[in-house]
Design a protein around this motif. Structure first.
Motif, PDB file in Angstrom:
ATOM      1  N   ALA A 228       0.832  -1.205   0.000  1.00  0.00           N
ATOM      2  CA  ALA A 228       0.000   0.000   0.000  1.00  0.00           C
ATOM      3  C   ALA A 228       0.866   1.255   0.000  1.00  0.00           C
ATOM      4  O   ALA A 228       0.597   2.213  -0.734  1.00  0.00           O
ATOM      5  CB  ALA A 228      -0.936  -0.010   1.208  1.00  0.00           C
ATOM      6  N   VAL A 229       1.909   1.251   0.810  1.00  0.00           N
ATOM      7  CA  VAL A 229       2.805   2.411   0.873  1.00  0.00           C
ATOM      8  C   VAL A 229       3.509   2.618  -0.466  1.00  0.00           C
ATOM      9  O   VAL A 229       3.616   3.745  -0.970  1.00  0.00           O
ATOM     10  CB  VAL A 229       3.837   2.228   2.001  1.00  0.00           C
ATOM     11  CG1 VAL A 229       4.908   3.317   1.936  1.00  0.00           C
ATOM     12  CG2 VAL A 229       3.144   2.255   3.357  1.00  0.00           C
ATOM     13  N   ARG A 230       3.977   1.535  -1.063  1.00  0.00           N
ATOM     14  CA  ARG A 230       4.671   1.636  -2.347  1.00  0.00           C
ATOM     15  C   ARG A 230       3.736   2.172  -3.431  1.00  0.00           C
ATOM     16  O   ARG A 230       4.134   2.995  -4.261  1.00  0.00           O
ATOM     17  CB  ARG A 230       5.211   0.260  -2.737  1.00  0.00           C
ATOM     18  CG  ARG A 230       6.104   0.272  -3.974  1.00  0.00           C
ATOM     19  CD  ARG A 230       6.904  -1.010  -4.090  1.00  0.00           C
ATOM     20  NE  ARG A 230       6.054  -2.195  -4.085  1.00  0.00           N
ATOM     21  CZ  ARG A 230       5.991  -3.064  -3.079  1.00  0.00           C
ATOM     22  NH1 ARG A 230       6.728  -2.877  -1.986  1.00  0.00           N
ATOM     23  NH2 ARG A 230       5.210  -4.119  -3.147  1.00  0.00           N
ATOM     24  N   LEU A 231       2.488   1.728  -3.415  1.00  0.00           N
ATOM     25  CA  LEU A 231       1.515   2.211  -4.395  1.00  0.00           C
ATOM     26  C   LEU A 231       1.274   3.707  -4.240  1.00  0.00           C
ATOM     27  O   LEU A 231       1.279   4.458  -5.229  1.00  0.00           O
ATOM     28  CB  LEU A 231       0.198   1.453  -4.226  1.00  0.00           C
ATOM     29  CG  LEU A 231      -0.963   1.968  -5.073  1.00  0.00           C
ATOM     30  CD1 LEU A 231      -0.799   1.525  -6.518  1.00  0.00           C
ATOM     31  CD2 LEU A 231      -2.294   1.503  -4.537  1.00  0.00           C
ATOM     32  N   LEU A 232       1.067   4.151  -3.013  1.00  0.00           N
ATOM     33  CA  LEU A 232       0.777   5.562  -2.773  1.00  0.00           C
ATOM     34  C   LEU A 232       1.950   6.461  -3.158  1.00  0.00           C
ATOM     35  O   LEU A 232       1.755   7.573  -3.658  1.00  0.00           O
ATOM     36  CB  LEU A 232       0.414   5.775  -1.298  1.00  0.00           C
ATOM     37  CG  LEU A 232      -0.914   5.151  -0.850  1.00  0.00           C
ATOM     38  CD1 LEU A 232      -1.037   5.179   0.663  1.00  0.00           C
ATOM     39  CD2 LEU A 232      -2.096   5.868  -1.486  1.00  0.00           C
ATOM     40  N   ARG A 233       3.162   5.972  -2.958  1.00  0.00           N
ATOM     41  CA  ARG A 233       4.341   6.785  -3.263  1.00  0.00           C
ATOM     42  C   ARG A 233       4.741   6.706  -4.732  1.00  0.00           C
ATOM     43  O   ARG A 233       5.031   7.728  -5.359  1.00  0.00           O
ATOM     44  CB  ARG A 233       5.521   6.341  -2.383  1.00  0.00           C
ATOM     45  CG  ARG A 233       5.401   6.737  -0.944  1.00  0.00           C
ATOM     46  CD  ARG A 233       5.654   8.222  -0.715  1.00  0.00           C
ATOM     47  NE  ARG A 233       7.077   8.533  -0.696  1.00  0.00           N
ATOM     48  CZ  ARG A 233       7.642   9.499  -1.395  1.00  0.00           C
ATOM     49  NH1 ARG A 233       6.921  10.247  -2.189  1.00  0.00           N
ATOM     50  NH2 ARG A 233       8.935   9.736  -1.304  1.00  0.00           N
ATOM     51  N   GLU A 234       4.745   5.502  -5.300  1.00  0.00           N
ATOM     52  CA  GLU A 234       5.326   5.310  -6.625  1.00  0.00           C
ATOM     53  C   GLU A 234       4.319   5.418  -7.763  1.00  0.00           C
ATOM     54  O   GLU A 234       4.680   5.843  -8.861  1.00  0.00           O
ATOM     55  CB  GLU A 234       6.026   3.947  -6.684  1.00  0.00           C
ATOM     56  CG  GLU A 234       7.188   3.825  -5.702  1.00  0.00           C
ATOM     57  CD  GLU A 234       7.835   2.453  -5.735  1.00  0.00           C
ATOM     58  OE1 GLU A 234       7.443   1.631  -6.607  1.00  0.00           O
ATOM     59  OE2 GLU A 234       8.721   2.191  -4.900  1.00  0.00           O
TER      60      GLU A 234
ATOM     61  N   CYS B 109       0.753   6.542  -7.210  1.00  0.00           N
ATOM     62  CA  CYS B 109      -0.124   7.697  -6.998  1.00  0.00           C
ATOM     63  C   CYS B 109       0.680   8.989  -6.853  1.00  0.00           C
ATOM     64  O   CYS B 109       0.107  10.082  -6.904  1.00  0.00           O
ATOM     65  CB  CYS B 109      -0.993   7.478  -5.761  1.00  0.00           C
ATOM     66  SG  CYS B 109      -2.054   6.017  -5.850  1.00  0.00           S
ATOM     67  N   LEU B 110       1.975   8.852  -6.643  1.00  0.00           N
ATOM     68  CA  LEU B 110       2.907   9.988  -6.608  1.00  0.00           C
ATOM     69  C   LEU B 110       2.598  10.997  -5.497  1.00  0.00           C
ATOM     70  O   LEU B 110       2.740  12.210  -5.686  1.00  0.00           O
ATOM     71  CB  LEU B 110       2.935  10.700  -7.970  1.00  0.00           C
ATOM     72  CG  LEU B 110       3.376   9.833  -9.157  1.00  0.00           C
ATOM     73  CD1 LEU B 110       3.350  10.644 -10.445  1.00  0.00           C
ATOM     74  CD2 LEU B 110       4.761   9.251  -8.913  1.00  0.00           C
TER      75      LEU B 110
END
Length: 294
Positions: free
Chosen positions: A138-144, A146-147
């Motif tokens: 989830a963290v990786r998705l939000l950062r990478e 969803c930017l």
């Protein structure tokens, strides 16, 4: 140098004293009659709080309740907050104390420190039990993908900690809908607390406004629009949303939601039929290829 007092950072003295008190409370008491209630009282729980804590998961031994309660206090939660958390999710008493500590450290590294951590855990105690891979995904998705910036991520996790429990594909779909269909950028999403509203309700409200001519998807590169603010769409109660934004009635909105659900069901059936025909065409083409003369 001998005789000089040890200098500690500000606040470290209180933490050291509290830690020693908790450790002392967990040691067996030599006095007769010094039981679980006394140990909890020594940690800082009131008599009433200790009584309520003792009633949680009665099949567990007192040492287990004491150890988990002590760990929550060491993480920075107050006695009241720790009790509320355990009453809300008594299954936490069955988790290893090391897991509680490690998960709290992971959340701190994401920016949830101090009061943010306490509020996040109070709103979403399942964070202690969610698999580490799910949290990392989830963290990786939000950062990478969803930017969101690091600061924006910290704000999202502080206000909507349940995003860490979401399946990455569902979370990404939620973001993409707001970004592409509604034309909302990350800064406004964070300010409006996008992920606090379930996706289905977000979509219902957006399409309702759109079909009433009150919301228009911005063109690429368009910055200024007359669309309602995302914050108003999300945070107004249904009654206020209908009265001040949609200029409609509850009856009209309920009828719209039923019709929209019917549309989606019919679209789903059409997609299934199209997929079935596509599979049949593939099979027919394959059979013809096999029987065609060389």
């Amino acid at each position: 140098m001998a005789g000089l007092p040890l200098l500690l950072p500000r606040g470290a003295g209180r933490a050291l004293v509290a830690g020693r008190a908790l450790l002392a409370a967990l040691r067996p008491c030599p006095r007769r009659g010094c039981g679980e209630a006394a140990a909890l009282r020594a940690m800082g729980f009131s008599q009433e709080q200790a009584r309520r804590l003792q009633g949680l998961q009665p099949r567990l031994g007192p040492e287990r309740r004491e150890a988990v309660a002590a760990q929550l206090l060491l993480l920075g939660l107050s006695a009241e907050a720790a009790l509320a958390l355990l009453e809300q999710s008594p299954e936490l008493l069955r988790l290893p104390t090391e897991q509680l500590r490690e998960r709290a450290e992971e959340l701190r590294r994401l920016g949830l420190d101090g009061g943010r951590l306490e509020r996040a855990l109070s709103r979403c105690p399942q964070l202690f039990a969610v698999p580490r891979k799910r949290l990392a995904a989830a963290v990786r998705l939000l950062r990478e993908r969803c930017l969101f910036t690091a600061e924006q991520l910290r704000e999202v996790l502080g206000t909507c900690p349940a995003v860490l429990l979401e399946e990455p594909c569902s979370l990404h779909h939620h973001f993409q809908y707001a970004y592409f269909r509604m034309g909302v950028r990350q800064k406004e999403m964070v300010k409006a607390r996008l992920f606090q509203m379930p996706f289905a309700e977000l979509r219902n409200r957006h399409i309702f406004l759109e079909r009433r001519g009150l919301y228009e998807t911005p063109h690429k590169g368009q910055i200024q629009t007359n669309n309602p603010k995302l914050k108003d769409i999300l945070q107004l109660s249904e009654k206020d949303f209908l009265a001040s934004l949609a200029c409609s009635t509850l009856e009209e909105y309920e009828v719209f939601k039923k019709l929209l659900a019917r549309e989606e069901a019919e679209e789903g059936k059409e997609e299934e039929v199209d997929a079935l025909y596509a599979d049949e065409d593939d099979e027919l083409y394959s059979e013809r290829s096999k029987t065609a003369p060389e």
